[in-house]
Design a protein around this motif. Sequence first.
Motif, mmCIF file in Angstrom:
data_model
loop_
_atom_site.group_PDB
_atom_site.id
_atom_site.type_symbol
_atom_site.label_atom_id
_atom_site.label_comp_id
_atom_site.label_asym_id
_atom_site.label_seq_id
_atom_site.Cartn_x
_atom_site.Cartn_y
_atom_site.Cartn_z
ATOM 1 N N GLY A 166 33.997 23.986 86.940
ATOM 2 C CA GLY A 166 34.140 22.651 86.382
ATOM 3 C C GLY A 166 34.701 21.646 87.363
ATOM 4 O O GLY A 166 34.723 21.872 88.578
ATOM 5 N N THR A 167 35.186 20.545 86.808
ATOM 6 C CA THR A 167 35.672 19.432 87.632
ATOM 7 C C THR A 167 37.163 19.197 87.463
ATOM 8 O O THR A 167 37.700 18.221 87.988
ATOM 9 N N ARG A 168 37.860 20.083 86.743
ATOM 10 C CA ARG A 168 39.293 19.923 86.503
ATOM 11 C C ARG A 168 39.981 21.269 86.633
ATOM 12 O O ARG A 168 39.337 22.322 86.596
ATOM 13 N N ALA A 169 41.297 21.235 86.769
ATOM 14 C CA ALA A 169 42.069 22.473 86.825
ATOM 15 C C ALA A 169 42.074 23.127 85.443
ATOM 16 O O ALA A 169 42.135 22.443 84.416
ATOM 17 N N LEU A 170 42.004 24.454 85.414
ATOM 18 C CA LEU A 170 41.947 25.199 84.160
ATOM 19 C C LEU A 170 43.082 26.206 84.076
ATOM 20 O O LEU A 170 43.586 26.686 85.100
ATOM 21 N N HIS A 171 43.487 26.520 82.829
ATOM 22 C CA HIS A 171 44.511 27.545 82.564
ATOM 23 C C HIS A 171 43.878 28.618 81.669
ATOM 24 O O HIS A 171 44.124 28.661 80.459
ATOM 25 N N PRO A 172 43.011 29.473 82.208
ATOM 26 C CA PRO A 172 42.267 30.425 81.365
ATOM 27 C C PRO A 172 43.163 31.494 80.759
ATOM 28 O O PRO A 172 44.168 31.898 81.347
ATOM 29 N N TYR A 173 42.776 31.942 79.569
ATOM 30 C CA TYR A 173 43.475 33.053 78.925
ATOM 31 C C TYR A 173 42.542 33.690 77.910
ATOM 32 O O TYR A 173 41.528 33.098 77.520
ATOM 33 N N LEU A 174 42.880 34.900 77.482
ATOM 34 C CA LEU A 174 42.047 35.635 76.533
ATOM 35 C C LEU A 174 42.594 35.491 75.115
ATOM 36 O O LEU A 174 43.802 35.628 74.875
ATOM 37 N N TYR A 218 37.726 36.652 73.475
ATOM 38 C CA TYR A 218 37.146 35.394 73.938
ATOM 39 C C TYR A 218 37.945 34.846 75.114
ATOM 40 O O TYR A 218 39.176 34.878 75.110
ATOM 41 N N LEU A 219 37.216 34.356 76.118
ATOM 42 C CA LEU A 219 37.838 33.771 77.292
ATOM 43 C C LEU A 219 37.879 32.254 77.126
ATOM 44 O O LEU A 219 36.837 31.599 77.106
ATOM 45 N N ALA A 220 39.078 31.706 77.007
ATOM 46 C CA ALA A 220 39.253 30.265 76.857
ATOM 47 C C ALA A 220 39.551 29.642 78.207
ATOM 48 O O ALA A 220 40.244 30.228 79.044
ATOM 49 N N ALA A 221 39.016 28.436 78.442
ATOM 50 C CA ALA A 221 39.278 27.732 79.695
ATOM 51 C C ALA A 221 40.675 27.140 79.710
ATOM 52 O O ALA A 221 41.314 27.060 80.760
ATOM 53 N N ASN A 222 41.175 26.740 78.535
ATOM 54 C CA ASN A 222 42.495 26.117 78.412
ATOM 55 C C ASN A 222 43.101 26.461 77.064
ATOM 56 O O ASN A 222 42.371 26.725 76.095
ATOM 57 N N PRO A 223 44.437 26.445 76.958
ATOM 58 C CA PRO A 223 45.079 26.645 75.650
ATOM 59 C C PRO A 223 44.578 25.605 74.650
ATOM 60 O O PRO A 223 44.392 24.440 74.988
ATOM 61 N N GLY A 224 44.335 26.068 73.437
ATOM 62 C CA GLY A 224 43.854 25.157 72.404
ATOM 63 C C GLY A 224 42.357 25.170 72.227
ATOM 64 O O GLY A 224 41.840 24.649 71.229
ATOM 65 N N ASP A 225 41.622 25.762 73.189
ATOM 66 C CA ASP A 225 40.167 25.856 73.044
ATOM 67 C C ASP A 225 39.816 26.783 71.874
ATOM 68 O O ASP A 225 40.546 27.728 71.568
ATOM 69 N N LYS A 226 38.684 26.517 71.255
ATOM 70 C CA LYS A 226 38.223 27.346 70.157
ATOM 71 C C LYS A 226 37.298 28.457 70.676
ATOM 72 O O LYS A 226 36.609 28.275 71.674
ATOM 73 N N ALA A 227 37.317 29.567 69.966
ATOM 74 C CA ALA A 227 36.426 30.679 70.327
ATOM 75 C C ALA A 227 34.984 30.290 70.037
ATOM 76 O O ALA A 227 34.687 29.681 69.018
ATOM 77 N N SER A 228 34.085 30.626 70.975
ATOM 78 C CA SER A 228 32.664 30.354 70.782
ATOM 79 C C SER A 228 31.851 31.504 71.345
ATOM 80 O O SER A 228 32.340 32.289 72.167
#
Length: 354
Positions: A166-174, A218-228
């Motif tokens: 992407g174009t921004r910094a990410l804080h990924p988590y499961l 599910y692997l989220a790009a940032n906290p608060g992301d929804k599972a998809s």
Amino acid sequence: MNKRNTILLLMLLATFAPLAAQRLIATKTVIDVGRTGFQQPVTAVFEFRNKSIRRLKIEGVDVDCNCTVVEYPKTVIGMGEHFQIKMTYDAQQMGHFDKQAAIISNGTTKPVYIRMKGVVVAEVQNMGASYPVDMGELLADRNELEFDNVNKGDTPVQQLHIYNNGTRALHPYLMHLPSYLSATVTPEQIGPGRSATVNVTLNSSHISSYGLTQATIYLAANPGDKASADCQIGVSTVLLPHFSPISEKQKQYMPKMHLSQDSIGFDFHGKQKLSKVILISNVGRTALKISSLQMFTGGLKISLSKRELQPGETAKLKVTAQRSELLKVRTRPRVLMITNDPDNAKVVIPIGVK
């Protein structure tokens, strides 16, 4: 007012339109395509569904500049039908881009708006070979984790390698980890064009049943992301039964499994459903017990004529395959059996599909 501003105004007005009026439903209306190279056109694929009770037709598409091209179905879209709309940016200008298009159809009172954004750079490294799984802003080297041949008390670790496209910094988590899994990401934050490692640890003591245990995380790009669905990861664990040390002499008096074949191949030849049978024989001296019979994927149905075979007895394992369902699965189709044969405590039968 120029064309871009007109579309932006219409998008703003559309946010106040009644939700009931929208019959074309998109999985995502905004897609960040990340980084692309100069003069390397990039495409965003939007997944849609016709949620109305009648057949629909897309009557046209308005784009905010001539630098984007939109492909859409020209035929009638049936009730409940899924379809794609593709939006391509020509990448003729360096820097960030944010492009919109209005989808006009006879199924909505207001246009449906889609938007793609990203950044054009002088050169972009092709990460497709190292990270073939597209999860939006994140790319991953795989979307399936397997903990195989696990004994009670083991704490094995599987690694998942990810890349920020992407174009921004990410804080990924499961997300949605079951109680027997834990995960860490190193480093915790990854900038654009950077990679990270996800370590997933299995605590087998928290699994109660022998055989196959499966979960979807599910692997989220940032906290608060929804599972998809596009960021889901399947996790399979095979927990083996414990056997005390057995000598070769003792094995002579134990059950022993023999299979008429150790794999199954389905060549459908236009058919949608096929069945095949494997014969399971007990060539040992005590009763053979099959305590677990499971499938790694959908698309299969299995039945076993008996779970306990006395010495000399034979059972039939029938495997029925549905072609349409098997073509959808992301993992290798297999059948798993857990037995009390010390040499065949775990038996995996691969399923081939043509």
